[in-house]
Design a protein around this motif. Structure first.
Motif, PDB file in Angstrom:
ATOM      1  N   VAL A   1     -11.559 -18.214   3.747  1.00  0.00           N
ATOM      2  CA  VAL A   1     -10.976 -17.036   4.376  1.00  0.00           C
ATOM      3  C   VAL A   1     -10.779 -15.943   3.334  1.00  0.00           C
ATOM      4  O   VAL A   1     -10.725 -16.209   2.127  1.00  0.00           O
ATOM      5  N   MET A   2     -10.672 -14.732   3.832  1.00  0.00           N
ATOM      6  CA  MET A   2     -10.400 -13.594   2.972  1.00  0.00           C
ATOM      7  C   MET A   2      -9.170 -12.849   3.480  1.00  0.00           C
ATOM      8  O   MET A   2      -9.049 -12.592   4.682  1.00  0.00           O
ATOM      9  N   PHE A   3      -8.266 -12.552   2.565  1.00  0.00           N
ATOM     10  CA  PHE A   3      -7.142 -11.666   2.829  1.00  0.00           C
ATOM     11  C   PHE A   3      -7.353 -10.424   1.952  1.00  0.00           C
ATOM     12  O   PHE A   3      -7.682 -10.533   0.779  1.00  0.00           O
ATOM     13  N   HIS A   4      -7.131  -9.257   2.520  1.00  0.00           N
ATOM     14  CA  HIS A   4      -7.111  -8.048   1.691  1.00  0.00           C
ATOM     15  C   HIS A   4      -5.889  -7.268   2.122  1.00  0.00           C
ATOM     16  O   HIS A   4      -5.859  -6.674   3.201  1.00  0.00           O
ATOM     17  N   MET A   5      -4.871  -7.266   1.281  1.00  0.00           N
ATOM     18  CA  MET A   5      -3.579  -6.718   1.700  1.00  0.00           C
ATOM     19  C   MET A   5      -2.925  -5.886   0.610  1.00  0.00           C
ATOM     20  O   MET A   5      -1.743  -5.563   0.696  1.00  0.00           O
ATOM     21  N   ASN A   6      -3.681  -5.524  -0.429  1.00  0.00           N
ATOM     22  CA  ASN A   6      -3.124  -4.742  -1.529  1.00  0.00           C
ATOM     23  C   ASN A   6      -3.916  -3.462  -1.738  1.00  0.00           C
ATOM     24  O   ASN A   6      -5.122  -3.423  -1.528  1.00  0.00           O
ATOM     25  N   CYS A   7      -3.220  -2.445  -2.192  1.00  0.00           N
ATOM     26  CA  CYS A   7      -3.858  -1.196  -2.571  1.00  0.00           C
ATOM     27  C   CYS A   7      -3.123  -0.647  -3.789  1.00  0.00           C
ATOM     28  O   CYS A   7      -1.948  -0.271  -3.691  1.00  0.00           O
ATOM     29  N   GLU A   8      -3.780  -0.677  -4.943  1.00  0.00           N
ATOM     30  CA  GLU A   8      -3.195  -0.208  -6.196  1.00  0.00           C
ATOM     31  C   GLU A   8      -1.830  -0.847  -6.451  1.00  0.00           C
ATOM     32  O   GLU A   8      -0.854  -0.169  -6.793  1.00  0.00           O
ATOM     33  N   ASN A   9      -1.754  -2.150  -6.288  1.00  0.00           N
ATOM     34  CA  ASN A   9      -0.509  -2.887  -6.508  1.00  0.00           C
ATOM     35  C   ASN A   9      -0.338  -3.181  -7.996  1.00  0.00           C
ATOM     36  O   ASN A   9      -1.022  -4.029  -8.560  1.00  0.00           O
TER      37      ASN A   9
ATOM     38  N   ALA B   1       0.850  -1.195   0.000  1.00  0.00           N
ATOM     39  CA  ALA B   1       0.000   0.000   0.000  1.00  0.00           C
ATOM     40  C   ALA B   1       0.879   1.234   0.000  1.00  0.00           C
ATOM     41  O   ALA B   1       1.877   1.304   0.731  1.00  0.00           O
ATOM     42  N   GLY B   2       0.501   2.205  -0.817  1.00  0.00           N
ATOM     43  CA  GLY B   2       1.302   3.413  -0.931  1.00  0.00           C
ATOM     44  C   GLY B   2       1.122   4.372   0.221  1.00  0.00           C
ATOM     45  O   GLY B   2       1.994   5.207   0.466  1.00  0.00           O
ATOM     46  N   GLN B   3       0.003   4.276   0.937  1.00  0.00           N
ATOM     47  CA  GLN B   3      -0.268   5.189   2.033  1.00  0.00           C
ATOM     48  C   GLN B   3      -0.695   4.406   3.264  1.00  0.00           C
ATOM     49  O   GLN B   3      -1.450   3.439   3.166  1.00  0.00           O
ATOM     50  N   ASP B   4      -0.235   4.845   4.408  1.00  0.00           N
ATOM     51  CA  ASP B   4      -0.553   4.155   5.648  1.00  0.00           C
ATOM     52  C   ASP B   4      -2.051   4.136   5.911  1.00  0.00           C
ATOM     53  O   ASP B   4      -2.586   3.170   6.459  1.00  0.00           O
ATOM     54  N   LEU B   5      -2.748   5.191   5.496  1.00  0.00           N
ATOM     55  CA  LEU B   5      -4.184   5.275   5.712  1.00  0.00           C
ATOM     56  C   LEU B   5      -4.919   4.109   5.074  1.00  0.00           C
ATOM     57  O   LEU B   5      -5.951   3.655   5.586  1.00  0.00           O
TER      58      LEU B   5
ATOM     59  N   ARG C   1      -1.364  -2.073   8.645  1.00  0.00           N
ATOM     60  CA  ARG C   1      -0.756  -0.989   9.415  1.00  0.00           C
ATOM     61  C   ARG C   1      -0.746  -1.344  10.908  1.00  0.00           C
ATOM     62  O   ARG C   1      -1.468  -2.239  11.360  1.00  0.00           O
ATOM     63  N   GLN C   2       0.072  -0.634  11.659  1.00  0.00           N
ATOM     64  CA  GLN C   2       0.179  -0.891  13.099  1.00  0.00           C
ATOM     65  C   GLN C   2      -1.190  -0.776  13.770  1.00  0.00           C
ATOM     66  O   GLN C   2      -1.968   0.124  13.468  1.00  0.00           O
ATOM     67  N   PHE C   3      -1.479  -1.709  14.642  1.00  0.00           N
ATOM     68  CA  PHE C   3      -2.725  -1.770  15.403  1.00  0.00           C
ATOM     69  C   PHE C   3      -3.955  -1.978  14.491  1.00  0.00           C
ATOM     70  O   PHE C   3      -5.060  -1.592  14.859  1.00  0.00           O
ATOM     71  N   SER C   4      -3.756  -2.573  13.331  1.00  0.00           N
ATOM     72  CA  SER C   4      -4.857  -2.753  12.392  1.00  0.00           C
ATOM     73  C   SER C   4      -6.000  -3.538  13.028  1.00  0.00           C
ATOM     74  O   SER C   4      -5.794  -4.525  13.731  1.00  0.00           O
ATOM     75  N   ARG C   5      -7.220  -3.118  12.747  1.00  0.00           N
ATOM     76  CA  ARG C   5      -8.425  -3.798  13.231  1.00  0.00           C
ATOM     77  C   ARG C   5      -8.998  -4.727  12.166  1.00  0.00           C
ATOM     78  O   ARG C   5     -10.061  -5.323  12.353  1.00  0.00           O
ATOM     79  N   LEU C   6      -8.306  -4.847  11.035  1.00  0.00           N
ATOM     80  CA  LEU C   6      -8.846  -5.545   9.875  1.00  0.00           C
ATOM     81  C   LEU C   6      -8.346  -6.978   9.817  1.00  0.00           C
ATOM     82  O   LEU C   6      -7.220  -7.260   9.405  1.00  0.00           O
ATOM     83  N   GLY C   7      -9.180  -7.911  10.248  1.00  0.00           N
ATOM     84  CA  GLY C   7      -8.835  -9.318  10.169  1.00  0.00           C
ATOM     85  C   GLY C   7      -8.103  -9.828  11.399  1.00  0.00           C
ATOM     86  O   GLY C   7      -7.678  -9.058  12.274  1.00  0.00           O
ATOM     87  N   VAL C   8      -7.941 -11.155  11.446  1.00  0.00           N
ATOM     88  CA  VAL C   8      -7.327 -11.831  12.590  1.00  0.00           C
ATOM     89  C   VAL C   8      -5.848 -12.068  12.306  1.00  0.00           C
ATOM     90  O   VAL C   8      -5.498 -12.656  11.282  1.00  0.00           O
ATOM     91  N   GLN C   9      -4.985 -11.611  13.216  1.00  0.00           N
ATOM     92  CA  GLN C   9      -3.552 -11.826  13.058  1.00  0.00           C
ATOM     93  C   GLN C   9      -3.196 -13.289  13.339  1.00  0.00           C
ATOM     94  O   GLN C   9      -3.888 -13.976  14.101  1.00  0.00           O
ATOM     95  N   ALA C  10      -2.116 -13.747  12.743  1.00  0.00           N
ATOM     96  CA  ALA C  10      -1.738 -15.159  12.820  1.00  0.00           C
ATOM     97  C   ALA C  10      -1.570 -15.627  14.263  1.00  0.00           C
ATOM     98  O   ALA C  10      -1.988 -16.742  14.615  1.00  0.00           O
ATOM     99  N   ASP C  11      -0.978 -14.797  15.115  1.00  0.00           N
ATOM    100  CA  ASP C  11      -0.719 -15.233  16.489  1.00  0.00           C
ATOM    101  C   ASP C  11      -1.956 -15.148  17.382  1.00  0.00           C
ATOM    102  O   ASP C  11      -1.906 -15.498  18.562  1.00  0.00           O
ATOM    103  N   HIS C  12      -3.085 -14.691  16.823  1.00  0.00           N
ATOM    104  CA  HIS C  12      -4.336 -14.640  17.572  1.00  0.00           C
ATOM    105  C   HIS C  12      -5.311 -15.738  17.160  1.00  0.00           C
ATOM    106  O   HIS C  12      -6.370 -15.891  17.767  1.00  0.00           O
ATOM    107  N   ILE C  13      -4.961 -16.478  16.133  1.00  0.00           N
ATOM    108  CA  ILE C  13      -5.900 -17.460  15.589  1.00  0.00           C
ATOM    109  C   ILE C  13      -6.003 -18.681  16.499  1.00  0.00           C
ATOM    110  O   ILE C  13      -4.994 -19.223  16.955  1.00  0.00           O
ATOM    111  N   LYS C  14      -7.227 -19.091  16.732  1.00  0.00           N
ATOM    112  CA  LYS C  14      -7.481 -20.358  17.400  1.00  0.00           C
ATOM    113  C   LYS C  14      -7.587 -21.427  16.310  1.00  0.00           C
ATOM    114  O   LYS C  14      -8.502 -21.391  15.479  1.00  0.00           O
TER     115      LYS C  14
END
Length: 377
Positions: free
Chosen positions: A164-172, A132-136, A141-154
């Motif tokens: 599952v859905m991953f969304h990790m690109n912005c104008e790539n 992503a070109g912009q942190d917004l 990004r740090q403290f992201s609320r979007l999705g479950v992080q790997a170390d939090h998964i049960k």
């Protein structure tokens, strides 16, 4: 209806340019086996869905109204996702969506009983890597609320979901960067993905950009799909409608304060909000890099910093002259608002046969009704 008779401001969608993007989408599908669902958060102008529907597999949403819109006007597969569902939201969409994707394990636990037997259930994961070109706009990004992080998964959660859905690109626009993200996902989540039926890789993959290596992208997607035994989805938005639409405006005044500013009958704050949010200047069709006449293209709103761009022109601009603000489809019409009580742009489509089709127009009654329907007196 002739272009020269149209009153500005207005959006003009070009059917031929839209089809050119869609043909690239068709090629990607054929080469990779991936399914494509239109991201309505980017573009929801359903008046041109008749053009898009033959090429794509359905729609994906970010809120309940988008789910309904996709179901009613597009058809195909209807994917429902939201960062935060209320119970009412889930009940509202469970009967009309094909896939319902939760953002967190707590939302999944709270609402899955409403969805079971009605739709395929998914969970958004956050791989901690992104492009992503912009942190917004960076999902990792740090403290992201979007999705479950790997170390939090049960781990047991994968026994109770279908995908599952991953969304990790912005104008790539970099296929190698994207395949690097694919490898990271496969390494980090591969054992879990092997248990699933489908994986959505989200949007932001700019495969319609000039020169993009679609065949290389297709090979990577196909290899990932075969490795983990899943049906892959992409959720293109901007990739489908990029470079298809102009926002046409008129110069209503020219003022000078060291620099000349051409004031137009539109505003970024009201009609092209991402220009302002992301501080990414617009491009004007009539401009010329070698032009000797520089102008700020200024909005007619009262916000001091509301401007489209700074551009050079070969000839001085004139009051009454029309300008075309290019590439104005994505994240524009979905974000229109009534700031300053400005006239909202009409929406047109220029069909392949040259016909100008009106898709929508707005007036004072729309403005008034958006603010109140009844008086307290």
């Amino acid at each position: 209806m002739k272009k020269q008779e149209l009153k500005t401001p207005y959006f003009m969608i070009d059917e031929d340019k839209l089809i050119a993007n869609l043909e690239k989408a068709k090629l990607l599908k054929e080469l990779s086996g991936v399914k494509l669902v239109l991201a309505l958060k980017c573009f929801s102008t359903w008046g041109v869905f008749d053009i898009i529907k033959p090429y794509l597999d359905g729609t994906t949403s970010s809120g309940p109204f988008e789910v309904k819109l996709g179901y009613e006007t597009f058809g195909g597969e209807t994917h429902a996702y939201s960062v935060g569902y209320s119970e009412d939201d889930v009940r509202e969409v469970a009967d009309i969506c094909d896939k319902l994707i939760f953002n967190s394990q707590s939302q999944l636990a709270a609402h899955r009983h409403i969805v079971e037997g009605k739709a395929s259930i998914g969970l958004r994961l956050n791989p901690g890597v992104s492009y992503a070109g912009q942190d917004l706009a960076n999902p990792a990004r740090q403290f992201s609320r979007l999705g479950v992080q790997a170390d939090h998964i049960k781990p047991e959660v994968f026994n109770d979901i279908d995908g599952v859905m991953f969304h990790m690109n912005c104008e790539n626009k970099d296929v190698d960067a994207f395949t690097g993200l694919l490898d990271a996902i496969s390494e980090q989540f591969g054992d879990h993905l092997n248990k699933l039926d489908w994986v959505s890789l989200g949007g932001g993959v700019f495969f319609t950009w000039p020169g993009y290596d679609i065949e290389k992208l297709a090979q990577a997607l196909k290899a990932f799909s075969e490795k983990h035994g899943v049906q892959l989805y992409l959720e293109p938005g901007e990739a489908i409608i990029t470079k298809t639409t102009d926002l046409v405006v008129t110069v209503v005044d020219i003022v000078e304060n060291v620099k000349k500013t051409a004031i137009v009958d539109s505003a970024t704050e009201a009609h092209r909000l991402d220009t302002l949010i992301y501080d990414e200047p617009a491009s004007v069709l009539e401009a010329s890099d070698n032009g000797e006449h520089e102008y700020v293209i200024g909005s007619c709103s009262c916000l001091a910093g509301d401007q489209f761009c700074v551009a050079n022109f070969e000839q001085p601009l004139q009051i009454g002259q029309k300008l075309h603000i290019m590439d104005s489809a994505g994240y524009t019409m979905v974000k229109l608002n009534w700031f300053n009580g400005l006239k909202m742009p009409s929406i047109y489509c220029e069909r392949s046969n040259g016909e100008i089709q009106m898709l929508n127009e707005f007036g004072y009654d729309d403005f008034k009704r958006s603010l109140s329907q009844w008086s307290v007196s």
